[in-house]
Design an enzyme around this catalytic site. Structure first.
Site, PDB file in Angstrom:
ATOM      1  N   ARG A 190      -6.216   1.381   3.744  1.00 29.10           N
ATOM      2  CA  ARG A 190      -4.883   1.764   2.861  1.00 29.10           C
ATOM      3  C   ARG A 190      -4.677   1.256   1.793  1.00 29.10           C
ATOM      4  NH1 ARG A 190      -3.659  -0.295   8.217  1.00 29.10           N
ATOM      5  NH2 ARG A 190      -1.737  -1.684   8.428  1.00 29.10           N
ATOM      6  N   HIS A 216       0.662  -1.219  -0.142  1.00 26.24           N
ATOM      7  CA  HIS A 216       0.131  -0.167   0.003  1.00 26.24           C
ATOM      8  C   HIS A 216       0.740   1.232   0.118  1.00 26.24           C
ATOM      9  CE1 HIS A 216       0.964   1.097   4.139  1.00 26.24           C
ATOM     10  NE2 HIS A 216       0.815  -0.459   4.634  1.00 26.24           N
ATOM     11  N   GLU A 253       1.871   5.066   1.389  1.00 29.25           N
ATOM     12  CA  GLU A 253       2.154   5.867   2.706  1.00 29.25           C
ATOM     13  C   GLU A 253       0.757   5.946   3.158  1.00 29.25           C
ATOM     14  OE1 GLU A 253       5.542   8.801   4.145  1.00 29.25           O
ATOM     15  OE2 GLU A 253       3.414   9.912   3.741  1.00 29.25           O
ATOM     16  N   GLU A 298      -2.487  -6.877   7.290  1.00 31.79           N
ATOM     17  CA  GLU A 298      -0.964  -6.967   7.943  1.00 31.79           C
ATOM     18  C   GLU A 298      -1.275  -7.956   9.064  1.00 31.79           C
ATOM     19  OE1 GLU A 298       1.940  -6.849   7.783  1.00 31.79           O
ATOM     20  OE2 GLU A 298       2.490  -4.671   7.574  1.00 31.79           O
TER      21      GLU A 298
END
Length: 389
Positions: A58, A9, A11, A82
């Site tokens: 994100r 992804h 920032e 994540e």
């Protein structure tokens, strides 16, 4: 065989704030949106048959880079998330470096031995992401797909594919925001054509070009926070406030020390974390003071004082103070955070606008009008059981 473009992804706020964002659901930053534009141009002429991402904001926002030039449906899959960071979620890296140095070292250097309450095991993460990509690729045999996931998840996969043990993780490179890895996937496994390529990013657009931790292994510049001690630090607080007042107004006319000290003590009494000193190691670099009651009935929080000592300005610390404020208010369930800034303080206005604040009003101030600025906070953390498959 299925070709898989595996993309990290752009920032996000956690990267910018230096906050731990496993399942904490921060938004893409202003720089991240420019990275997405660059990724879109890179992928413009690549044939893609299907698009997947994790279900976090994100990655879904980053997937818009593919949708800009490809008429596809975005499919989300929770298995592409994540690593779950457990009780570390939303904390500053500086805090965990100070409070839990052993587990911080494990996470960075030997993640199979990393253990925190609610955290996901390294083995589970590796096989979760591996199985997810293998399953998705099987649905698109012979096609080309794009998958948007996360930095640690992708690095865990690279370790698995390259046969790199946990204690040797330092030999596997980190991936910049929007970096691209190309995989060839068959029913027998995966091969890597190339990994973590960020050639579509200029130095101006690269997150890594502004940081050194990924190259040196030393994570410097991460701030930690502790409550301000009014018994011993009231004079320090007022000295900082007076300097900020003079910077904003040109002199100290209208500055009433006792009034601002009473307000700060009340804020801390209402919430122990509301008035905090930011520290690099043990050196104070700034103060953040928050009024957790003002605007609460409207779902908002207020930043009452935001200050960096002069010698610590220009070090990218302001973003970490803002991260402290937004995390506290997100954890309180607030939908927005507000502040006043002098019409004459153009530098501060620029910072706030860059970080997502918009002007929503104006009021009378001392010497110059005060702009009322507000930032939407989004959703914050989305929890998922650490060992869910």
């Amino acid at each position: 065989m299925t070709k898989v473009y595996l993309i990290r992804h752009a920032e996000a706020e956690g990267n910018y704030y230096r906050r731990i964002q496993g399942h904490w659901d921060g938004r893409i930053t202003a720089l991240g949106m420019r990275q997405i534009d660059a990724l879109a141009e890179r992928m413009k002429d690549v044939h893609i048959d299907a698009l997947y991402s994790s279900d976090l904001s994100r990655t879904k926002t980053t997937a818009q880079a593919i949708l800009k030039y490809h008429d596809l449906e975005l499919h989300t899959d929770v298995r592409l998330r994540e690593v779950c960071m457990g009780v570390w979620e939303g904390r500053s890296w500086g805090d965990v470096m100070h409070d839990d140095p052993v587990q911080y070292s494990n996470f960075s250097n030997d993640p199979a031995n990393w253990q925190v309450e609610g955290g996901e095991s390294w083995d589970h993460l590796q096989h979760r992401i591996y199985d997810a990509i293998l399953d998705i690729a099987a649905r698109h045999d012979g096609q080309t797909i794009a998958i948007v996931s996360h930095g640690t998840a992708i690095r865990a996969l690279m370790c698995l594919l390259q046969g790199v043990g946990s204690s040797d993780i330092h030999t596997v490179r980190h991936g910049d925001n929007t970096c691209v890895t190309l995989l060839d996937v068959t029913k027998n496994g995966m091969e890597v054509e190339y990994a973590c390529d960020n050639s579509h990013l200029s130095d101006e657009l690269s997150t890594f070009s502004k940081q050194t931790w990924w190259r040196t292994g030393t994570d410097l510049g991460n701030l930690r926070f502790r409550p301000l001690d009014f018994e011993t630090e009231s004079k320090f607080y007022l000295r900082c406030y007076e300097d900020a007042w003079r910077t904003s107004h040109g002199d100290t006319e209208g500055f009433v020390p006792g009034l601002y000290l009473i307000s700060a003590k009340r804020w801390q009494a209402e919430n122990p974390g509301a008035v905090a000193v930011a520290l690099e190691d043990d050196t104070p670099v700034g103060i953040i003071a928050l009024d957790t009651q003002r605007g609460a009935d409207e779902g908002k929080g207020w930043i009452g004082f935001f200050y960096l000592l002069p010698e610590h300005r220009g070090k990218r610390y302001a973003s970490q103070l803002l991260g402290y404020a937004t995390t506290l208010f997100t954890n309180l369930g607030r939908q927005a955070v507000c502040l006043h800034v002098s019409e004459d303080n153009l530098h501060a206005q620029g910072f706030y606008r860059h970080t997502g604040f918009v002007q929503v009003g104006e009021t009378v101030g001392v010497g110059a009008p005060l702009l009322l600025m507000e930032k939407d906070l989004g959703r914050g953390r989305l929890p998922m059981p650490a060992e869910e498959t």
